[in-house]
Design a protein around this motif. Sequence first.
Motif, short mmCIF file in Angstrom:
data_model
loop_
_atom_site.label_atom_id
_atom_site.label_comp_id
_atom_site.label_asym_id
_atom_site.label_seq_id
_atom_site.Cartn_x
_atom_site.Cartn_y
_atom_site.Cartn_z
N ARG A 123 0.87 -1.18 0.00
CA ARG A 123 0.00 0.00 0.00
C ARG A 123 0.90 1.22 0.00
NH1 ARG A 123 -2.80 -3.66 -0.54
NH2 ARG A 123 -4.64 -4.32 0.61
N PHE A 124 0.40 2.34 -0.47
CA PHE A 124 1.13 3.59 -0.31
C PHE A 124 0.71 4.21 1.02
CE2 PHE A 124 1.74 8.16 -0.63
CZ PHE A 124 3.07 8.20 -0.97
N SER A 125 1.65 4.39 1.91
CA SER A 125 1.33 4.87 3.26
C SER A 125 1.95 6.24 3.53
CB SER A 125 1.86 3.88 4.29
OG SER A 125 3.30 3.86 4.26
N GLY A 126 2.46 6.89 2.49
CA GLY A 126 3.28 8.07 2.69
C GLY A 126 2.53 9.39 2.70
N GLU A 127 3.35 10.44 2.68
CA GLU A 127 2.87 11.82 2.69
C GLU A 127 3.17 12.42 1.32
OE1 GLU A 127 4.70 14.02 5.87
OE2 GLU A 127 4.24 15.97 4.95
N VAL A 128 2.32 13.35 0.89
CA VAL A 128 2.56 14.05 -0.37
C VAL A 128 2.42 15.54 -0.12
CG1 VAL A 128 1.80 14.40 -2.75
CG2 VAL A 128 1.63 12.12 -1.72
N LEU A 141 4.19 24.86 -1.52
CA LEU A 141 3.92 23.42 -1.41
C LEU A 141 3.02 23.16 -0.21
CD1 LEU A 141 7.52 22.08 -2.14
CD2 LEU A 141 5.50 21.69 -3.57
N GLU A 142 1.93 22.46 -0.45
CA GLU A 142 0.95 22.14 0.60
C GLU A 142 0.94 20.64 0.83
OE1 GLU A 142 -2.82 23.35 -0.94
OE2 GLU A 142 -2.25 25.47 -1.08
N THR A 143 0.65 20.25 2.05
CA THR A 143 0.49 18.83 2.34
C THR A 143 -0.89 18.39 1.84
OG1 THR A 143 1.93 18.98 4.23
CG2 THR A 143 0.47 17.08 4.13
N VAL A 144 -0.92 17.47 0.88
CA VAL A 144 -2.19 17.05 0.27
C VAL A 144 -2.53 15.60 0.57
CG1 VAL A 144 -2.11 18.77 -1.58
CG2 VAL A 144 -0.98 16.56 -1.91
N MET A 145 -1.58 14.86 1.14
CA MET A 145 -1.85 13.47 1.52
C MET A 145 -1.04 13.15 2.76
SD MET A 145 -1.54 10.01 -0.86
CE MET A 145 -3.18 10.10 -1.56
N ARG A 146 -1.68 12.45 3.69
CA ARG A 146 -0.98 11.98 4.89
C ARG A 146 -1.33 10.53 5.11
NH1 ARG A 146 -2.46 16.80 7.59
NH2 ARG A 146 -0.69 18.23 7.67
N ALA A 147 -0.34 9.72 5.44
CA ALA A 147 -0.55 8.28 5.70
C ALA A 147 -1.39 7.65 4.59
CB ALA A 147 -1.21 8.08 7.07
N GLY A 148 -1.11 8.05 3.36
CA GLY A 148 -1.76 7.42 2.20
C GLY A 148 -3.18 7.87 1.94
N LYS A 149 -3.66 8.88 2.66
CA LYS A 149 -5.04 9.37 2.47
C LYS A 149 -5.02 10.86 2.13
CE LYS A 149 -7.07 5.54 3.38
NZ LYS A 149 -7.48 4.85 2.14
N ARG A 150 -5.88 11.24 1.19
CA ARG A 150 -6.03 12.66 0.85
C ARG A 150 -6.33 13.50 2.08
NH1 ARG A 150 -8.15 11.20 -3.95
NH2 ARG A 150 -7.86 12.58 -5.75
N VAL A 151 -5.73 14.67 2.14
CA VAL A 151 -6.07 15.65 3.16
C VAL A 151 -7.19 16.51 2.58
CG1 VAL A 151 -5.26 17.68 4.41
CG2 VAL A 151 -3.74 15.71 4.10
N GLY A 152 -8.33 16.54 3.23
CA GLY A 152 -9.43 17.38 2.75
C GLY A 152 -10.15 16.77 1.57
N GLU A 153 -10.99 17.58 0.97
CA GLU A 153 -11.86 17.14 -0.11
C GLU A 153 -11.14 17.13 -1.45
OE1 GLU A 153 -15.41 16.39 0.12
OE2 GLU A 153 -14.51 16.08 2.11
N ARG A 154 -11.66 16.34 -2.39
CA ARG A 154 -11.23 16.41 -3.78
C ARG A 154 -11.55 17.81 -4.29
NH1 ARG A 154 -10.78 12.24 -7.42
NH2 ARG A 154 -11.43 10.76 -5.83
N ARG A 155 -10.63 18.43 -5.01
CA ARG A 155 -10.88 19.81 -5.45
C ARG A 155 -11.82 19.85 -6.65
NH1 ARG A 155 -5.80 23.54 -3.74
NH2 ARG A 155 -5.16 22.17 -2.05
N ASP A 156 -12.64 20.84 -6.64
CA ASP A 156 -13.60 21.06 -7.72
C ASP A 156 -12.87 21.61 -8.95
OD1 ASP A 156 -16.46 21.69 -8.65
OD2 ASP A 156 -15.42 23.63 -8.80
N LEU A 157 -13.24 21.10 -10.13
CA LEU A 157 -12.53 21.49 -11.34
C LEU A 157 -12.68 22.98 -11.65
CD1 LEU A 157 -10.80 20.62 -13.74
CD2 LEU A 157 -12.90 19.91 -14.92
N ASP A 158 -13.85 23.53 -11.43
CA ASP A 158 -14.02 24.96 -11.69
C ASP A 158 -13.22 25.80 -10.70
OD1 ASP A 158 -15.74 25.51 -14.03
OD2 ASP A 158 -17.08 24.13 -13.00
N ALA A 159 -13.07 25.31 -9.48
CA ALA A 159 -12.24 26.03 -8.50
C ALA A 159 -10.77 26.01 -8.94
CB ALA A 159 -12.39 25.39 -7.12
N ILE A 160 -10.32 24.88 -9.49
CA ILE A 160 -8.93 24.79 -9.98
C ILE A 160 -8.74 25.75 -11.16
CG2 ILE A 160 -7.22 23.27 -11.04
CD1 ILE A 160 -8.60 20.90 -9.57
#
Lengths: 452, 452
Positions: free
Chosen positions: B95-100, B387-406
């Motif tokens: 499994r991927f258990s890391g941070e991104v 650079l923001e932390t977007v994944m911790r312990a293999g799980k996304r931090v927060g919600e999936r981003r909305d395409l229009d917001a991106i």
Amino acid sequence: MSQSDWVSPRNAALLTDLYELTMLQAYHRENLRETAVFDLFFRKLPENRNFLLAAGLETALDYLENLRFPAESLEYLASLDRFSGEFIDYLANFRFSGEVRALPEGTPVFPDEPLIEIIAPLPEAQLAETFLLNQIHFQTLMASKASRVVDAARGKTVVDFGARRMHGADATLKAARAFYIAGVDSTSNVLAGQVYGIPVAGTMAHSYIEAHPDEASAFEAFAELYPDTILLVDTYDTLEGVRSVANMARSWGNRFRIRGIRLDSGDLGELARKSRDLLDADGLTGVGIFASGSLDEYSIDGLLEGGAPIDGFGVGTHLGVSEDSPYLDSAYKLVEYAGKPRMKLATHKTTLPFRKQIYRRTSKDGRYEGDTIAAADTQDIAGAPLLETVMRAGKRVGERRDLDAIRGHADRERSHLPATLRGVQAASTPYPVTVSEDLRGAMEDLRAALGG
Amino acid sequence: MSQSDWVSPRNAALLTDLYELTMLQAYHRENLRETAVFDLFFRKLPENRNFLLAAGLETALDYLENLRFPAESLEYLASLDRFSGEFIDYLANFRFSGEVRALPEGTPVFPDEPLIEIIAPLPEAQLAETFLLNQIHFQTLMASKASRVVDAARGKTVVDFGARRMHGADATLKAARAFYIAGVDSTSNVLAGQVYGIPVAGTMAHSYIEAHPDEASAFEAFAELYPDTILLVDTYDTLEGVRSVANMARSWGNRFRIRGIRLDSGDLGELARKSRDLLDADGLTGVGIFASGSLDEYSIDGLLEGGAPIDGFGVGTHLGVSEDSPYLDSAYKLVEYAGKPRMKLATHKTTLPFRKQIYRRTSKDGRYEGDTIAAADTQDIAGAPLLETVMRAGKRVGERRDLDAIRGHADRERSHLPATLRGVQAASTPYPVTVSEDLRGAMEDLRAALGG
């Protein structure tokens, strides 16, 4: 974005340009359902190219056999407020029922020659345009580029290293298959190995070296597990890396079975010569030299012309994106409808009307000497006809072709080409392709009738 | 080749270079499982480019969250005679258990700046290399090219017409999304419309015209069904086509609601002017002119500089394959292992060691004025950290981003760039990116220690 953003046979019907569907609704409403013939062909060769190598037919046939609009696709289309309920119902039962004539994959092909001819009720032939172009254009692009790299390598090993810089995930699979058809020996892409049975190959990355206290201990650890591996020697200082390999050979004695070293940066020709000298001085004549790093057919040709003692090439980006020509001038054009020839007259984009056949002539010494493009019903054209019927009434004719058989076909077919076509530069005499007199005359009549 | 030759979340773990797996087995055997930090970055800008636009992060996070080796993948690996049973068992539980840490999608990025930093046990960070590069390289390539086309179009409509010549099926989806992030208005790709909710657009093809007895009757039939459509006028003679539209307006009177005409060949600037004159002479000032055919940012810029009265552009191949630069010089490099910095010294490919942060400074008038790349633990660097932390312990931090917001983020971020960076040519003053003094000093120490 979600787990659903992958193309599969289930959603491939929607992988089409919107205008195909708006035209389909118009055809449906106007009852334009007579037989249409569409040709997929290339308008011209990129600079320095002498032929293309046809590929992508199997993907095309899979697509046509399985073309369906499942419920979720229909729901999406209904949500667009462009399509009537009656048209959506029509799509629910949509199938491809037509005939396909095509060049076998691995056949050399020239401008204006149809690679594939779709003969089907107009809506069915129209809808397929985007997907067929997407796959046949790309796979032919890849096979054609790889054929050049293989020819430039003069029988040395060529390995596909392209996955990381190809355009998306599907490209990595379809390209690995096209490369194999064109004579590339193996791929680093494990999934392509699984899906197509292509041999897989690979060595080690710089990160492996860097994760160890020093290069020599990384080499030793890797060789313990993979005694006949290829060691990457350029992480810190290339020739020092080669000396490390030689030291290891001395200390390992009979246990030493390293198959080669890999150079991945710097002046590959010079480093190969110096590395060869270092290895030979230690009696390591059996240790090969493998080169990688921004290689293409031009640099490979130059290295081998210059006598670089390189035994194999890992070719990545420049092959994987066809760097010197990342697209071909492909077209999918209506050539006949309801039994009558059709043509477009737009500037520089005039098309050849009529259902066609390609005839390829062979000289007494077995070389291909020229092609004639003729209307399919023309009699007595010299040469062997190339387009074969591969699908009837929406079903494949015969068995799915074996990948190694296609690779063998590609190899034999290219061996019949004039040798001048297989260099990295444009041949001074292009391969002669002519349009038959009958077809040319009929074209002029049609042009006059259309006011062109 | 079969229905199984499509990439999906189920088989994506095998979309990797073989050497990742051979290295993994070595790491496993040597018990090298400490934390590694890999940076994904671009080494340099292509000619004429002033910045890149980061994209592909959502695909990367989906991949890392779902990374598994299902039974059929393990069976294939076992069949290769390279991997021990014990290693295959280890992969079964992989499994991927890391941070991104990453730049948000749609952020302008410059050479040597990490787009994504993977912090994980060495095998996990290593395995992901090929797939992450494949997706982030490609999506960034596409967003970056599209950003140029959008800027050149000066607010005129831009539609993605690229599906037919992009490299494979996955490219058509991921590119349509990247284009939308970069400000492209809509796509002809229906599947991208379904999957991402991107607006879809399209007109008609030459084949539709040719399937009718003449152009005028084709226009009428299409307009009956789609009263506010755009009519393709260049099948036979462009200006005759425009006159047909004007005739139709006269005979249809109030029923005439055609939104525009499309020019697809010839000298688009001249034809647009002549078409505009013909339309205006008939009072059809509300009928727009839409252009397509081998367009890119250079030709769009030239047309609009020259005053061509064009209201929208359909951009296909040159955008879809990033024709002037079909790849970027991407890299995924080990920068730290087991708490110690790592670097490669290979010629022209030296990497920056250490975990990093990027700081972007803003002037008083709201323009970005320069970036500093520093080690992550450096204090007191001016500017906003990117650079923001977007994944911790293999799980996304927060919600999936909305395409229009991106898309909105990308638009705002680019509006802060110096205006000179947004032209089609290289700016005379490149955007300043410096490496912090601390990081530079630490690098020199490390280089000396490695004997470089």
